[in-house]
Design an enzyme around this catalytic site. Structure first.
Site: not given
Ligand code: GUN
Length: 295
Positions: A52, A96, A119
């Site tokens: 990311k 995350q 998110d």
């Molecule tokens: N863990 C797995 N997928 C995601 C996501 O899309 N966002 C976040 N913050 N954590 C994750």
């Protein structure tokens, strides 16, 4: 059979966003800034967050990685979240998941300011999504919708069967596909671990979205000829013959299911890369909304 190439489409989306960043810079405005909070050293999370942050750099966004130790307390993390909420230089941020077991995930996600919640996990944003209001749609379901749109997959009046009811994928994608609009207007069946006979349902499906996390769960005898198959599973299977010590696989027995499908996403290279592209898209949206509020 057409492969829904998430890598190619995500690169295209990232290129479109990079062009917007160039325009933003030309106007002398501040570029979007995404922050990511990672607690601990979970291997998959480190990879995702790294990816990311790298993508931000590539398209001209600012990014900040806040890597906290595994022992970080819930209170310390909540303080960091409050700091990020108050920091005007940051347009959007993510925490995350998964978080270490001693931290209440729901409490943390509730503390993220909805305007910065790129998110789309905050109840305000999830609720707005369910009500067709302007919001941040979670990156994975948003990415699936975008992939269906860009390949002009016919969805209107189709029966979509979703496998898995997670808050991040199964639940939201079932809502989005049932809504009015492009890549939507489906009749949706949401299946889960208590569903009596999943195969009987997937055999009726025009579109199957599998978000279970069980490698090779969806076999060729579970799908009908011409079905659209979306594989959201990303599982690391231990494999000592590989340098990394694992390989990545999806929920779908791709080799055999692809022989029956009309459209199918591969793993890797399908939904996964779309998720990052849509997070960047949400961050650009957050920047625009942030700016219009400041005007
Ligand atoms: N863990 C797995 N997928 C995601 C996501 O899309 N966002 C976040 N913050 N954590 C994750």
């Amino acid at each position: 059979m057409t492969i829904l190439d998430g890598r190619a489409i995500s690169n295209k989306i990232k290129e479109e966003i990079a062009q917007e960043v160039i325009r933003i810079k030309e106007l002398g405005e501040k570029v979007p800034h995404l922050a990511a909070v990672l607690v601990g050293n979970d291997g998959a999370s480190l990879t995702y967050v790294g990816s990311k942050v790298r993508s931000c750099k590539k398209i001209g966004f600012e990014s900040t990685l806040i890597h906290l130790p595994e022992e970080t307390s819930e209170e310390e993390l909540l303080q960091k979240v409050e700091q990020l909420n108050a920091d005007d230089t940051i347009d959007g941020y993510i925490v995350q998941l998964p978080l270490p077991k001693h931290i209440d995930e729901e409490k943390v996600l509730m503390a993220v300011h909805p305007d910065k919640d790129v998110d789309g996990f905050h109840p305000t944003n999830f609720g707005k999504m369910a009500l067709d209001m302007e919001t941040f749609i979670s990156a994975t379901p948003f990415g699936i919708m975008e992939l269906l749109k860009r390949y002009e997959v016919e969805t209107e009046g189709k029966h979509a069967v979703v496998i898995g009811r997670s808050h991040i994928v199964g639940r939201p994608i079932s809502i989005l596909m049932s809504q009015k609009g492009k890549a939507a207007n489906c009749t949706v069946t949401l299946t889960h671990s208590r569903t009596k006979d999943i195969k009987a349902l997937t055999l009726q499906a025009d579109i199957v979205v599998s978000a279970l996390g069980v490698p090779h769960f969806l076999k060729a005898d579970m799908v009908k000829e011409g079905a659209v198959v979306i594989d959201v599973g990303i599982t690391r299977v231990p494999d000592e013959t590989r340098e990394r010590g694992y390989y990545i696989t999806g929920d779908v027995d791709f080799e055999n299911v692809s022989k029956k499908a009309s459209f199918i996403t591969p793993v890797p290279g399908g939904v996964g890369p779309m998720t990052i592209a849509m997070l960047l898209k949400n961050t650009l949206l957050a920047r625009k909304r942030h700016r219009s509020k400041a005007d």
